[in-house]
Design a protein around this motif. Structure first.
Motif, short mmCIF file in Angstrom:
data_model
loop_
_atom_site.label_atom_id
_atom_site.label_comp_id
_atom_site.label_asym_id
_atom_site.label_seq_id
_atom_site.Cartn_x
_atom_site.Cartn_y
_atom_site.Cartn_z
N GLY A 119 -11.80 14.59 -50.95
CA GLY A 119 -11.79 15.82 -51.73
C GLY A 119 -13.11 16.07 -52.43
N ALA A 120 -13.66 15.04 -53.04
CA ALA A 120 -14.95 15.18 -53.73
C ALA A 120 -16.07 15.49 -52.75
N SER A 121 -16.01 14.93 -51.54
CA SER A 121 -17.02 15.22 -50.51
C SER A 121 -17.01 16.69 -50.13
N PHE A 122 -15.80 17.23 -49.97
CA PHE A 122 -15.71 18.66 -49.66
C PHE A 122 -16.19 19.50 -50.84
N GLY A 123 -15.91 19.05 -52.06
CA GLY A 123 -16.42 19.75 -53.23
C GLY A 123 -17.94 19.76 -53.24
N LEU A 124 -18.53 18.61 -52.96
CA LEU A 124 -19.98 18.51 -52.88
C LEU A 124 -20.53 19.44 -51.79
N ALA A 125 -19.88 19.45 -50.63
CA ALA A 125 -20.33 20.31 -49.53
C ALA A 125 -20.23 21.79 -49.90
N PHE A 126 -19.13 22.18 -50.53
CA PHE A 126 -18.98 23.58 -50.96
C PHE A 126 -20.16 23.99 -51.84
N ILE A 127 -20.51 23.14 -52.79
CA ILE A 127 -21.60 23.48 -53.71
C ILE A 127 -22.94 23.47 -53.01
N GLN A 128 -23.21 22.44 -52.21
CA GLN A 128 -24.51 22.34 -51.54
C GLN A 128 -24.75 23.53 -50.60
N VAL A 129 -23.73 23.94 -49.87
CA VAL A 129 -23.90 25.04 -48.92
C VAL A 129 -24.03 26.38 -49.64
N ASN A 130 -23.25 26.60 -50.66
CA ASN A 130 -23.18 27.93 -51.27
C ASN A 130 -24.15 28.15 -52.42
N VAL A 167 -19.08 27.91 -54.84
CA VAL A 167 -19.48 26.99 -55.91
C VAL A 167 -18.28 26.62 -56.79
N LEU A 168 -17.51 27.62 -57.19
CA LEU A 168 -16.36 27.35 -58.05
C LEU A 168 -15.32 26.46 -57.37
N PRO A 169 -14.94 26.71 -56.10
CA PRO A 169 -14.03 25.77 -55.45
C PRO A 169 -14.60 24.35 -55.34
N GLY A 170 -15.90 24.26 -55.12
CA GLY A 170 -16.53 22.93 -55.08
C GLY A 170 -16.39 22.22 -56.41
N ALA A 171 -16.61 22.96 -57.50
CA ALA A 171 -16.45 22.37 -58.83
C ALA A 171 -14.99 21.97 -59.07
N LEU A 172 -14.04 22.78 -58.59
CA LEU A 172 -12.63 22.43 -58.74
C LEU A 172 -12.28 21.14 -57.99
N LEU A 173 -12.82 21.00 -56.80
CA LEU A 173 -12.54 19.78 -56.02
C LEU A 173 -13.16 18.55 -56.67
N LEU A 174 -14.41 18.67 -57.09
CA LEU A 174 -15.05 17.54 -57.78
C LEU A 174 -14.34 17.23 -59.10
N GLY A 175 -14.03 18.27 -59.85
CA GLY A 175 -13.34 18.09 -61.12
C GLY A 175 -11.97 17.47 -60.95
N SER A 176 -11.27 17.85 -59.89
CA SER A 176 -9.95 17.28 -59.63
C SER A 176 -10.04 15.77 -59.38
N ALA A 177 -11.02 15.36 -58.62
CA ALA A 177 -11.20 13.93 -58.36
C ALA A 177 -11.51 13.19 -59.66
#
Length: 195
Positions: free
Chosen positions: A11-22, A162-172
């Motif tokens: 989950g955190a990896s996908f959060g990181l990817a969401f932020i890095q890409v967007n 970016v916001l979904p990425g933060a949600l995924l990282l924050g959730s972890a």
């Protein structure tokens, strides 16, 4: 490493990817800062998970009865992920080749990822994932609406990427902090402070 920790890292990896890409769609200073913060949060999470004991103290009997089942990457999990992949790719094809609105792709991805968390909540019997699913789905739907309205790509990327990425990282991170709370509450000094 436990399957639950593996799930957090995924989950955190996908959060990181969401932020890095967007984050690239944002102004350079903001995008760079967000990328650096996301990497720092991800690395810190990995270190925290690596240092944490494999299992905490034995839970109280009433807590054990309420505890959610462990994360399993079995057949039902694979069905949820396969459905996510098929629906995600089909939507991207329609968005790009039929609707010709590639700006909406990030919103679609966030929506599909969010909906997949509803499936995972059922498969893993973790109702808290419904909240994460709702947040990600909401970001995705908002991103789709913004793209349809012709809003600048930076706004779409911020809301649906970016916001979904933060949600995924924050959730972890919330789960890591939640695991640490019972251990702190069980220390003699905190028990003495309560009495």
């Amino acid at each position: 490493m436990t399957q639950e920790r593996t799930g957090r890292i995924i989950g955190a990896s996908f959060g990181l990817a969401f932020i890095q890409v967007n984050a690239g769609a944002l102004p350079v200073a903001a995008g760079t800062a967000l990328r650096v913060l996301a990497v720092a949060a991800f690395v810190a999470l990995l270190i925290t998970l690596r240092r944490a004991p494999a299992s905490g103290p034995a839970p109280r009997p009433e807590a054990a009865a309420e505890a959610a089942p462990a994360v399993h990457f079995g057949r039902r999990y694979r069905y949820v992920v396969a459905a996510e992949a098929v629906v995600g790719v089909a939507g991207i094809v329609v968005i790009n080749n039929v609707l010709h609105t590639p700006r909406a792709t990030v919103g679609w991805i966030a929506l599909v990822v969010g909906v997949h968390f509803f499936g995972l909540a059922v498969v893993w019997r973790m109702p808290a994932l419904h909240l994460l699913g709702a947040g990600l789905s909401g970001c995705g739907a908002a991103g789709l609406a913004l793209a349809a309205a012709g809003t600048p790509q930076a706004a779409v990327a911020a809301v649906a990427g970016v916001l979904p990425g933060a949600l995924l990282l924050g959730s972890a991170w919330c789960k890591v902090r939640g695991d640490a709370e019972p251990r702190r509450a069980a220390t003699p000094s905190s028990a003495a402070a309560v009495s």
